[in-house]
Design a protein around this motif. Structure first.
Motif, PDB file in Angstrom:
ATOM      1  N   VAL A 221      33.883 -71.160  40.163  1.00 16.95           N
ATOM      2  CA  VAL A 221      32.459 -70.865  40.303  1.00 16.95           C
ATOM      3  C   VAL A 221      32.223 -69.401  39.962  1.00 16.95           C
ATOM      4  CG1 VAL A 221      30.505 -70.771  41.883  1.00 16.95           C
ATOM      5  CG2 VAL A 221      32.174 -72.624  42.078  1.00 16.95           C
ATOM      6  N   VAL A 222      31.254 -69.152  39.104  1.00 13.92           N
ATOM      7  CA  VAL A 222      30.928 -67.791  38.696  1.00 13.92           C
ATOM      8  C   VAL A 222      29.805 -67.259  39.582  1.00 13.92           C
ATOM      9  CG1 VAL A 222      30.120 -66.324  36.815  1.00 13.92           C
ATOM     10  CG2 VAL A 222      31.628 -68.246  36.317  1.00 13.92           C
ATOM     11  N   VAL A 223      29.993 -66.046  40.091  1.00 16.93           N
ATOM     12  CA  VAL A 223      28.958 -65.382  40.886  1.00 16.93           C
ATOM     13  C   VAL A 223      28.792 -63.962  40.367  1.00 16.93           C
ATOM     14  CG1 VAL A 223      29.516 -66.743  42.932  1.00 16.93           C
ATOM     15  CG2 VAL A 223      30.529 -64.479  42.646  1.00 16.93           C
ATOM     16  N   ALA A 224      27.646 -63.375  40.653  1.00 16.79           N
ATOM     17  CA  ALA A 224      27.398 -61.989  40.265  1.00 16.79           C
ATOM     18  C   ALA A 224      28.017 -61.050  41.289  1.00 16.79           C
ATOM     19  CB  ALA A 224      25.892 -61.738  40.166  1.00 16.79           C
ATOM     20  N   THR A 225      28.376 -59.862  40.841  1.00 14.80           N
ATOM     21  CA  THR A 225      28.862 -58.828  41.765  1.00 14.80           C
ATOM     22  C   THR A 225      28.135 -57.520  41.489  1.00 14.80           C
ATOM     23  OG1 THR A 225      30.826 -57.678  42.607  1.00 14.80           O
ATOM     24  CG2 THR A 225      30.801 -58.166  40.253  1.00 14.80           C
ATOM     25  N   PRO A 226      27.596 -56.873  42.526  1.00 11.61           N
ATOM     26  CA  PRO A 226      27.633 -57.275  43.929  1.00 11.61           C
ATOM     27  C   PRO A 226      26.840 -58.556  44.142  1.00 11.61           C
ATOM     28  CG  PRO A 226      26.106 -55.455  43.647  1.00 11.61           C
ATOM     29  CD  PRO A 226      26.821 -55.613  42.339  1.00 11.61           C
TER      30      PRO A 226
END
Length: 494
Positions: A221-226
């Motif tokens: 699963v791809v998430v943004a950071t922060p």
């Protein structure tokens, strides 16, 4: 709490020996990030250095050096003969009341085993300090509790006794979903029927259920950071392998997203597209189309989280990706009624009808009944336009607060911070221009009566930032908190 060895460190602690950054600093930054997003909650006991260095494939001296740095910064506590803890609460236990002979003692020992989670520990803190920041919550003092209470009571009195309670529930729920679907279509520009909509008790419930159905253990699963600590906790608990990508002034980096898709089989992209949490950045129009194209090309699901849509301050709010989705790749979740009293708000999921039908199976077990009276009241509020009027009134107040908060930040902290005035939401993203430890700032603010929750603090090698909510503060309170913030930063930089 379960054995620390069971924590899946390698799923969120990534060490890259080929990079120029020293390995011990990489470990420091990765641990800080994991603590901030809730993957290593307060009180978590870490494995011994010999075990952990094997898990992370690093030299023990390197790990000890990293732990020493983390302890100096206040992220961990090393207790001789007890272990290493994440911001350990061991000290608190010494001050807790000792039971007397007359105290009823509850038996805590059990003869059965059960699953435990270090991921789902609640990261939220409670403080009694006179002034407090949060990550962007509405002001409960603006809630029209009396009006809703009168409507609720009047609906109770007018119930038709000729119908069974099951009939009342069924009719009320269908009527509410019809009005709610129309409301979402008008305000968000999406095109859904009642079969595409599931209403839940809260935004967190919607996030949890959608994730449970979409994610299997090991899915990437791809998430943004922060990123949003609550969603990261939920995804990790579902067994997801999280891959993070950076955010710039236009939102998530779509070139990086494409590269990840070329190298991996991606199951899902979790996205707060219209108002990224925590940075408040909106995904640009160009990148919005690129994200949808990539989802169709590489066959991944977009879980679009739009929990803060209610608070936008211009005449042309950014529409969600769900309004542009022509391939059925978007599962859209959000919240409704954040300006209503606790218990009247809702979470929702808008998605293809077969997905909603599957979700309803779970809802029938976990939320078998509906509050028919509450749904009748809210359906009436939507139908008569009262929700729009209340939203318009509150947005005017929050816009004034936003502008005054921006003025105070420029006046008191202009040389210390960099920020943009957010076009929506109830929080500012503040990047600090000086180099210092945010935990020290938190402690200094507490000395002066201001509470800064850990969930609002973001610090890595290249970033020192804070998400500061303003919606719950009036002008006098804003003046006080910004003055304390200014005084505290001056003190720690002396």
């Amino acid at each position: 709490m379960g054995s620390p060895v069971q924590i899946p460190f390698k799923s969120f602690i990534t060490i890259k020996p080929e990079e120029a950054t020293a390995l011990y600093l990489q470990i420091v930054f990765e641990f800080i990030k994991a603590i901030q997003i809730g993957q290593l909650p307060e009180g978590t006991k870490l494995p011994g250095t010999r075990i952990l260095c094997k898990l992370l494939s690093v030299n023990r001296n390197t790990l000890i050096k990293a732990f020493h740095d983390l302890e100096l910064q206040g992220w961990i506590e090393i207790l001789p003969n007890k272990g290493t803890f994440i911001l350990s609460e061991q000290r608190k236990s010494k001050t807790q009341n000792v039971p007397t002979e007359n105290t009823n003692i509850i038996k805590t020992k059990n003869d059965f085993s059960f699953k435990t989670s270090t991921i789902l520990e609640n990261p939220n803190e409670i403080s009694t300090l006179p002034f407090q920041f949060n990550d962007g919550q509405p002001d409960v003092r603006l809630i029209q509790t009396d009006v809703l209470a009168r409507l609720y009571v009047s609906k109770l009195k007018r119930q038709n006794s000729s119908k069974t309670w099951e009939q009342i529930q069924s009719q009320s729920h269908f009527n509410f979903k019809t009005h709610f679907a129309n409301f979402l279509n008008l305000t968000r520009g999406i095109r859904i029927a009642t079969s595409n909509l599931l209403t839940t008790n809260s935004h967190k419930t919607s996030l949890y259920w959608a994730t449970k159905l979409l994610i299997s253990r090991g899915d990437k699963v791809v998430v943004a950071t922060p990123g949003y600590y609550m969603s990261n906790m939920t995804l990790s608990n579902s067994g997801a392998q999280i891959i993070s990508i950076p955010v710039d002034k236009d939102g998530i980096d779509t070139k990086q997203l494409k590269k990840i898709c070329q190298e991996n089989t991606i199951r899902m992209l979790y996205l707060t597209s219209t108002f990224h949490y925590p940075t408040t950045i909106s995904l640009s129009a160009k990148r919005r189309m690129e994200v949808l194209e990539l989802a169709n090309q590489y066959n991944f699901v977009i879980l679009e989280d739009d929990y803060d849509f209610d608070f936008h301050y211009d005449n042309n709010p950014i529409l969600p990706l769900a309004a542009l989705d022509s391939h059925g790749k978007v599962v859209y979740i959000g919240s409704f009624g954040k300006s209503l009293p606790s218990g009247f708000g809702y979470g929702f999921i808008a998605a293809p009808s077969n997905f909603i039908k599957e979700l309803e199976k779970h809802q029938n077990i976990l939320e078998p009944g509906v509050d028919a009276i509450k749904e009748q009241v809210l359906a009436e509020w939507i139908q008569e336009g009262e929700v729009h009027r209340l939203s318009k009134k509150n947005k005017k107040i929050y816009k004034e607060r936003r502008d005054y908060f921006a003025y105070l930040l420029k006046e008191k902290l202009n040389s210390r911070v960099k920020f943009k005035i957010p076009p929506r939401g109830l929080a500012f993203w503040i990047e600090w221009l000086d180099s210092f430890n945010l935990i020290k700032l938190q402690r200094e603010c507490a000395k002066n009566g201001l509470f800064l929750p850990k969930t609002t603090l973001y610090q890595t090698k290249n970033m020192t930032a804070t998400r500061l909510g303003f919606g719950h503060l009036n002008k006098t309170e804003m003046e006080n908190v910004v003055s304390i913030l200014s005084k505290s930063i001056e003190t720690i930089l002396e």
